[in-house]
Design a protein around this motif. Structure first.
Motif: not given
Length: 123
Positions: A34-62
């Motif tokens: 129901t929401v999208m996110y803007g990463l103000l600080e930190g690092v987020v990993e996006l997984f499909v199953g147990d595999k990291v498919v993307e790394t989101i860094e400060t300043g980006d959206v996911f």
């Protein structure tokens, strides 16, 4: 030009930001988003199953895909790789931000396109 995450922060309805601790799940694949996110600080990993498919860094959206896809289902699981601070927009606020700040729409599309290109380059 503002980073897309800062635009999310400006247009979010609630004044506060969300904080996630390292290792905390932000959202899970298959759930309704129901929401999208803007990463103000930190690092987020996006997984499909147990595999990291993307790394989101400060300043980006996911998480924006769930707002624009007709099923509103999350396609990935997002996990805080570090302690994170995020801003967020629901669909109405997202549409308002796109209307009021067309460059924001381009930045979101650019972010999404960059992820798709990186995925395609793996094949």
């Amino acid at each position: 030009m503002l980073e897309p995450a800062k635009t999310v922060h400006i247009y979010q309805k609630e004044p506060g930001i969300k904080e996630f601790s390292k290792g905390e799940v932000i959202f899970t694949s298959g759930e309704i988003g129901t929401v999208m996110y803007g990463l103000l600080e930190g690092v987020v990993e996006l997984f499909v199953g147990d595999k990291v498919v993307e790394t989101i860094e400060t300043g980006d959206v996911f998480g924006e895909g769930a707002l624009v896809h007709e099923s509103h289902q999350r396609a990935t699981t997002a996990v805080a790789k570090t302690n994170c601070k995020v801003a967020y927009l629901d669909k109405d606020r997202f549409l308002f931000a796109v209307h009021e700040t067309p460059v924001f729409a381009l930045e979101v599309m650019r972010s999404y396109s960059n992820r798709l290109r990186r995925l395609k380059s793996q094949y």
